[in-house]
Design a protein around this motif. Sequence first.
Motif, PDB file in Angstrom:
ATOM      1  N   LEU A 145      20.873 -19.375   1.013  1.00  0.00           N
ATOM      2  CA  LEU A 145      19.736 -20.155   1.517  1.00  0.00           C
ATOM      3  C   LEU A 145      19.735 -21.552   0.915  1.00  0.00           C
ATOM      4  O   LEU A 145      19.468 -22.540   1.599  1.00  0.00           O
ATOM      5  N   ARG A 146      20.035 -21.631  -0.374  1.00  0.00           N
ATOM      6  CA  ARG A 146      20.071 -22.948  -1.039  1.00  0.00           C
ATOM      7  C   ARG A 146      21.111 -23.852  -0.376  1.00  0.00           C
ATOM      8  O   ARG A 146      20.867 -25.039  -0.129  1.00  0.00           O
ATOM      9  N   LYS A 147      22.275 -23.274  -0.056  1.00  0.00           N
ATOM     10  CA  LYS A 147      23.328 -24.032   0.603  1.00  0.00           C
ATOM     11  C   LYS A 147      22.886 -24.475   2.001  1.00  0.00           C
ATOM     12  O   LYS A 147      23.118 -25.623   2.418  1.00  0.00           O
ATOM     13  N   ALA A 148      22.237 -23.561   2.747  1.00  0.00           N
ATOM     14  CA  ALA A 148      21.791 -23.880   4.102  1.00  0.00           C
ATOM     15  C   ALA A 148      20.732 -24.988   4.089  1.00  0.00           C
ATOM     16  O   ALA A 148      20.765 -25.895   4.930  1.00  0.00           O
ATOM     17  N   VAL A 149      19.797 -24.917   3.130  1.00  0.00           N
ATOM     18  CA  VAL A 149      18.762 -25.951   3.021  1.00  0.00           C
ATOM     19  C   VAL A 149      19.402 -27.296   2.685  1.00  0.00           C
ATOM     20  O   VAL A 149      19.030 -28.344   3.233  1.00  0.00           O
ATOM     21  N   LYS A 150      20.381 -27.265   1.763  1.00  0.00           N
ATOM     22  CA  LYS A 150      21.067 -28.500   1.375  1.00  0.00           C
ATOM     23  C   LYS A 150      21.785 -29.126   2.573  1.00  0.00           C
ATOM     24  O   LYS A 150      21.729 -30.345   2.792  1.00  0.00           O
ATOM     25  N   GLU A 151      22.476 -28.271   3.365  1.00  0.00           N
ATOM     26  CA  GLU A 151      23.193 -28.777   4.532  1.00  0.00           C
ATOM     27  C   GLU A 151      22.225 -29.346   5.570  1.00  0.00           C
ATOM     28  O   GLU A 151      22.487 -30.387   6.180  1.00  0.00           O
ATOM     29  N   ARG A 152      21.083 -28.661   5.785  1.00  0.00           N
ATOM     30  CA  ARG A 152      20.104 -29.158   6.744  1.00  0.00           C
ATOM     31  C   ARG A 152      19.510 -30.488   6.263  1.00  0.00           C
ATOM     32  O   ARG A 152      19.323 -31.421   7.053  1.00  0.00           O
ATOM     33  N   THR A 153      19.237 -30.583   4.969  1.00  0.00           N
ATOM     34  CA  THR A 153      18.684 -31.821   4.411  1.00  0.00           C
ATOM     35  C   THR A 153      19.680 -32.967   4.563  1.00  0.00           C
ATOM     36  O   THR A 153      19.322 -34.082   4.937  1.00  0.00           O
ATOM     37  N   GLN A 154      20.960 -32.659   4.271  1.00  0.00           N
ATOM     38  CA  GLN A 154      21.995 -33.686   4.400  1.00  0.00           C
ATOM     39  C   GLN A 154      22.149 -34.132   5.854  1.00  0.00           C
ATOM     40  O   GLN A 154      22.295 -35.323   6.138  1.00  0.00           O
ATOM     41  N   GLU A 158      21.593 -37.860   7.295  1.00  0.00           N
ATOM     42  CA  GLU A 158      22.614 -38.564   8.084  1.00  0.00           C
ATOM     43  C   GLU A 158      22.050 -39.007   9.437  1.00  0.00           C
ATOM     44  O   GLU A 158      22.349 -40.105   9.918  1.00  0.00           O
ATOM     45  N   LYS A 159      21.222 -38.141  10.038  1.00  0.00           N
ATOM     46  CA  LYS A 159      20.614 -38.487  11.322  1.00  0.00           C
ATOM     47  C   LYS A 159      19.665 -39.668  11.158  1.00  0.00           C
ATOM     48  O   LYS A 159      19.674 -40.611  11.950  1.00  0.00           O
ATOM     49  N   ASP A 160      18.831 -39.605  10.084  1.00  0.00           N
ATOM     50  CA  ASP A 160      17.891 -40.701   9.823  1.00  0.00           C
ATOM     51  C   ASP A 160      18.639 -42.005   9.565  1.00  0.00           C
ATOM     52  O   ASP A 160      18.227 -43.079  10.020  1.00  0.00           O
ATOM     53  N   GLN A 161      19.744 -41.906   8.799  1.00  0.00           N
ATOM     54  CA  GLN A 161      20.531 -43.105   8.512  1.00  0.00           C
ATOM     55  C   GLN A 161      21.132 -43.684   9.791  1.00  0.00           C
ATOM     56  O   GLN A 161      21.159 -44.905   9.982  1.00  0.00           O
ATOM     57  N   ALA A 162      21.617 -42.780  10.663  1.00  0.00           N
ATOM     58  CA  ALA A 162      22.187 -43.239  11.935  1.00  0.00           C
ATOM     59  C   ALA A 162      21.127 -43.943  12.784  1.00  0.00           C
ATOM     60  O   ALA A 162      21.393 -44.972  13.406  1.00  0.00           O
ATOM     61  N   LEU A 163      19.904 -43.402  12.781  1.00  0.00           N
ATOM     62  CA  LEU A 163      18.823 -44.032  13.534  1.00  0.00           C
ATOM     63  C   LEU A 163      18.463 -45.391  12.947  1.00  0.00           C
ATOM     64  O   LEU A 163      18.199 -46.351  13.673  1.00  0.00           O
ATOM     65  N   GLN A 164      18.458 -45.474  11.606  1.00  0.00           N
ATOM     66  CA  GLN A 164      18.164 -46.749  10.952  1.00  0.00           C
ATOM     67  C   GLN A 164      19.229 -47.790  11.284  1.00  0.00           C
ATOM     68  O   GLN A 164      18.916 -48.958  11.544  1.00  0.00           O
ATOM     69  N   GLU A 165      20.491 -47.349  11.263  1.00  0.00           N
ATOM     70  CA  GLU A 165      21.584 -48.272  11.585  1.00  0.00           C
ATOM     71  C   GLU A 165      21.489 -48.732  13.041  1.00  0.00           C
ATOM     72  O   GLU A 165      21.774 -49.887  13.367  1.00  0.00           O
TER      73      GLU A 165
END
Length: 313
Positions: A145-154, A158-165
Amino acid sequence: MTDPVTNPITNSVTNPVSNTATDIISERTPHVIAAEINMIKYQTERIYLAAAVEIGRRLTEAKGLLKHGEWGKWLEESVDFSQSRANKLMRIFTEYGAGQLTSSNSDPDPNLNYSQAVLLLGIPKEERAQFIVDLDVEGMTNQELRKAVKERTQARQEKDQALQEKDLALQENTDLQKALEDQSGIITGLTAELANLKVQLENVKTSKEELAKTARQLNDSLESLQKSSAAKGYERMKTNFINTSLKVRANHIAFLCENLDQTMKEVKHKLLQIAPSDKEAYIIYKNKVHDLLNVWLKDETWSRQAHPGGDAQ
């Protein structure tokens, strides 16, 4: 026999490992013992999560009743909680209180334990219920679960950064378009000024032609007077002719100076207009003006013509 576990909220009694199961499994192996321990841990964390929700509920209620500045003292003296721990429990209540995880596609009462609930705080509240359903969180280990949460957060970052760019690129494109429009306006203005300068140049040429025509007329008049007048009258007319010629030349010089002054003012005005947006062009043409003025000032013709003994022609 394993002692039963009492739920502090419901006062119900739960036996983590049934006597029947223990009786059936006659051989006690490390694997069996580990399974029993993990089951006890899981059920304990389930009870702890329910308790944490109820404690958070009551902490939230108490904080609303206390006056400003009394919260920290009340926590320390009444329940022996630090403010950080109290804040965490109140957040667990806010996030996992009754109905918080209900959605059209999820179990209204997800079978989470305390560790899973804490890890799931890393998922935005509006996405958490669907995340639980999509990944079948109940069957995952804490590490998974910790790994899955980390991947979802990452992935979210990345999506937010792409939108900002993307937004930045759109803004840069807008700024560039505005700059091009401004440059187009400057070019249009300069084109109009060039046309105006051409008209002024034609006017100067016309003035020169008129002055030349007047000079020829005066010269013709002088020659006529020289032939028809006495010496005294000739000298008087000669003086008048010279004075008239000087006046005509002075008027021409005044005209040229006025046009030169106007031109220099317009050049300065336009240079100051483009200075903020095109500093390079401003410096280039400002230096050209300075160089031209220096060439004129250093021209030895000025000194030679103005010298008392020089040739005035």
